[in-house]
Design an enzyme around this catalytic site. Structure first.
Site, short mmCIF file in Angstrom:
data_model
loop_
_atom_site.label_atom_id
_atom_site.label_comp_id
_atom_site.label_asym_id
_atom_site.label_seq_id
_atom_site.Cartn_x
_atom_site.Cartn_y
_atom_site.Cartn_z
N ARG A 223 0.85 -1.19 0.00
CA ARG A 223 0.00 0.00 0.00
C ARG A 223 0.88 1.24 0.00
O ARG A 223 1.98 1.24 0.57
CB ARG A 223 -0.90 0.04 1.24
CG ARG A 223 -2.10 -0.89 1.18
CD ARG A 223 -3.15 -0.41 0.17
NE ARG A 223 -4.31 -1.28 0.14
CZ ARG A 223 -4.50 -2.28 -0.73
NH1 ARG A 223 -3.59 -2.56 -1.64
NH2 ARG A 223 -5.61 -2.99 -0.69
N HIS A 271 -1.26 0.91 -9.61
CA HIS A 271 -1.94 -0.07 -8.74
C HIS A 271 -2.58 -1.19 -9.58
O HIS A 271 -3.79 -1.43 -9.49
CB HIS A 271 -3.00 0.63 -7.87
CG HIS A 271 -3.39 -0.20 -6.67
ND1 HIS A 271 -3.71 0.35 -5.45
CD2 HIS A 271 -3.54 -1.53 -6.50
CE1 HIS A 271 -4.02 -0.60 -4.59
NE2 HIS A 271 -3.92 -1.76 -5.21
P1 NDP Z 1 -1.50 -11.54 4.48
O1 NDP Z 1 -2.36 -11.04 5.58
O2 NDP Z 1 -1.74 -12.93 3.96
O3 NDP Z 1 0.04 -11.47 4.93
C1 NDP Z 1 0.55 -10.37 5.60
C2 NDP Z 1 1.98 -10.66 6.03
O4 NDP Z 1 2.52 -9.47 6.62
C3 NDP Z 1 2.06 -11.76 7.09
O5 NDP Z 1 3.20 -12.55 6.88
C4 NDP Z 1 2.20 -10.97 8.38
O6 NDP Z 1 2.89 -11.62 9.43
C5 NDP Z 1 3.03 -9.79 7.91
N1 NDP Z 1 2.87 -8.66 8.82
C6 NDP Z 1 1.75 -7.96 9.13
N2 NDP Z 1 2.01 -7.00 10.03
C7 NDP Z 1 3.32 -7.10 10.32
C8 NDP Z 1 4.20 -6.41 11.19
N3 NDP Z 1 3.76 -5.41 11.98
N4 NDP Z 1 5.49 -6.79 11.24
C9 NDP Z 1 5.93 -7.82 10.48
N5 NDP Z 1 5.16 -8.53 9.63
C10 NDP Z 1 3.87 -8.16 9.54
O7 NDP Z 1 -1.60 -10.49 3.30
P2 NDP Z 1 -1.46 -10.75 1.72
O8 NDP Z 1 -0.16 -11.41 1.47
O9 NDP Z 1 -2.69 -11.40 1.20
O10 NDP Z 1 -1.48 -9.24 1.16
C11 NDP Z 1 -0.57 -8.27 1.59
C12 NDP Z 1 -1.00 -6.90 1.11
O11 NDP Z 1 -0.79 -6.76 -0.29
C13 NDP Z 1 -2.50 -6.59 1.24
O12 NDP Z 1 -2.82 -6.22 2.57
C14 NDP Z 1 -2.67 -5.44 0.28
O13 NDP Z 1 -2.47 -4.22 0.93
C15 NDP Z 1 -1.58 -5.65 -0.75
N6 NDP Z 1 -2.08 -5.96 -2.07
C16 NDP Z 1 -1.70 -5.17 -3.14
C17 NDP Z 1 -2.13 -5.45 -4.40
C18 NDP Z 1 -1.70 -4.63 -5.56
O14 NDP Z 1 -2.27 -4.78 -6.65
N7 NDP Z 1 -0.71 -3.79 -5.42
C19 NDP Z 1 -3.03 -6.59 -4.68
C20 NDP Z 1 -3.37 -7.35 -3.51
C21 NDP Z 1 -2.90 -7.04 -2.27
P3 NDP Z 1 2.33 -13.01 10.05
O15 NDP Z 1 2.70 -14.04 9.01
O16 NDP Z 1 3.08 -13.20 11.29
O17 NDP Z 1 0.86 -12.85 10.22
C1 OXD Z 2 -6.05 -5.64 -3.21
C2 OXD Z 2 -5.55 -4.71 -4.22
O1 OXD Z 2 -5.95 -5.36 -2.01
O2 OXD Z 2 -5.85 -4.91 -5.42
O3 OXD Z 2 -6.54 -6.72 -3.60
O4 OXD Z 2 -4.82 -3.78 -3.90
#
Ligand code: NDP
Ligand code: OXD
Length: 308
Positions: A223, A271
């Site tokens: 993000r 994005h």
């Molecule tokens: P998940 O919730 O599956 O994974 C999040 C990861 O981040 C986990 O490993 C989690 O740790 C880690 N995490 C969260 N908070 C912290 C912290 N404070 N310190 C360290 N590690 C942390 O999310 P996704 O992989 O599904 O998606 C990630 C993000 O990608 C979404 O939230 C979205 O914002 C973005 N996104 C962007 C897109 C784009 O087109 N650019 C498309 C889709 C998503 P733990 O394993 O311990 O829980």
């Molecule tokens: C999502 C994105 O969160 O597209 O899926 O950013």
């Protein structure tokens, strides 16, 4: 038992067709054609409407139409209402392609070569092998893990960082704030795939950049709120960072005249790293509704305490 869809109406029409095929007994409506509000049990939204609960008093599940949920105010949602995000292969596949493209572009010096082309300069740089290149991922969730799996065959040295500790074959994993410096010290290319939470807002800042090896590169696809934009410009100008591929921004779209638009060391995309794919997303939604009716745990339910 209506499902209400509130996002891009063109994609909504695709959802409507899929619902007609796969759940013909469930009325499907596209915002703003809400119909009788008390019949709306399921809402799929990219941005939630105002006064959600007052407007739809019988809502049973709120779906985020993306993998991220930072656009929802969790404190305004009643305890009994689950918020479920998109856990579906289409999003993961899009992100795997995007990040692979970005890693290879940075690994093979594409940004300086594009700059050289614009200046009619014909000059090669020394090749670094993939075995010498260290690639690290911030966030080891659905997307971070998928990306690492896709990168593995190239032979990069892979690492990842998350909140809780994780074991991933062929990947050096680190967790928590205490292990962040060690992780960062070993990243020539850093990929951010964290969710945006109170803890992760602004995490891509000068302090973090200073802990990367000099000349490292950044891929930001989580993000826009993760990035301190001025700190990135300073790190690129000083040479601490050599380049950045940015898919997400705050605000979106990036304002006209912003220095990122024309910066030779930045590659910008609007994005588009990945997008929810209707065919697989509808399966996830229908499966979630079935699980909810059967009282089973919901896949992709957001943990309000963690904020993701
Ligand atoms: P998940 O919730 O599956 O994974 C999040 C990861 O981040 C986990 O490993 C989690 O740790 C880690 N995490 C969260 N908070 C912290 C912290 N404070 N310190 C360290 N590690 C942390 O999310 P996704 O992989 O599904 O998606 C990630 C993000 O990608 C979404 O939230 C979205 O914002 C973005 N996104 C962007 C897109 C784009 O087109 N650019 C498309 C889709 C998503 P733990 O394993 O311990 O829980
Ligand atoms: C999502 C994105 O969160 O597209 O899926 O950013």
């Amino acid at each position: 038992m209506t499902f209400l869809y509130k996002a891009d109406p063109v994609r909504g029409a695709e959802w409507a067709e899929l619902f007609a095929q796969k759940a013909s007994d469930m009325p499907f409506r596209i915002w703003p054609d809400v119909g009788p509000a008390e019949e709306v049990r399921y809402l799929g939204a990219w941005l939630p409407p105002d006064n959600l609960i007052e407007t739809f008093p019988n809502l049973e599940i709120l779906f985020s139409l993306g993998a991220g949920i930072d656009q929802f105010d969790l404190s305004a949602l009643p305890e009994h209402l689950p918020l479920v995000r998109m856990i579906e292969p289409g999003i993961a596949e899009g992100m795997m392609e995007y990040v692979t493209m970005a890693v290879l572009a940075l690994h093979r010096d594409l940004l300086p070569y594009i700059d050289q082309q614009r200046r009619a300069v014909w000059q090669g740089m020394r090749l670094v092998t993939s075995a010498q290149r260290r690639v690290g991922v911030l966030g080891l969730g659905m997307l971070g893990q998928a990306v690492l799996e896709k990168l593995r065959p190239f032979g990069f040295q892979l690492s990842g960082w998350s909140r809780s500790s994780r074991m991933i074959e062929g990947v050096d994993t680190y967790s928590g704030v205490s292990e962040l410096p060690l992780f960062l010290a070993g990243c020539d290319i850093l990929i951010c795939l964290l969710p945006l939470t109170d803890e992760t807002r602004g995490v891509l800042n000068a302090e973090l950049f200073a802990q990367l090896p000099r000349g490292a590169a950044l891929i930001s696809a989580g993000r826009g709120g993760h990035l301190q934009q001025d700190d990135l410009l300073a790190a690129l100008d000083s040479g601490q960072l050599s380049g950045a591929v940015l898919d997400v921004m705050e605000p979106e779209p990036l304002p006209v005249g912003h220095p990122f638009w024309s910066h030779p060391k930045i590659l910008l995309t609007p994005h588009i790293a990945s997008m929810t794919r209707p065919e697989t997303a509808v399966d996830h939604v229908l499966d979630t509704i079935r699980r909810h009716r059967e009282g089973l745990p919901l896949i992709g339910a957001v943990d309000r305490m963690r904020g993701y």
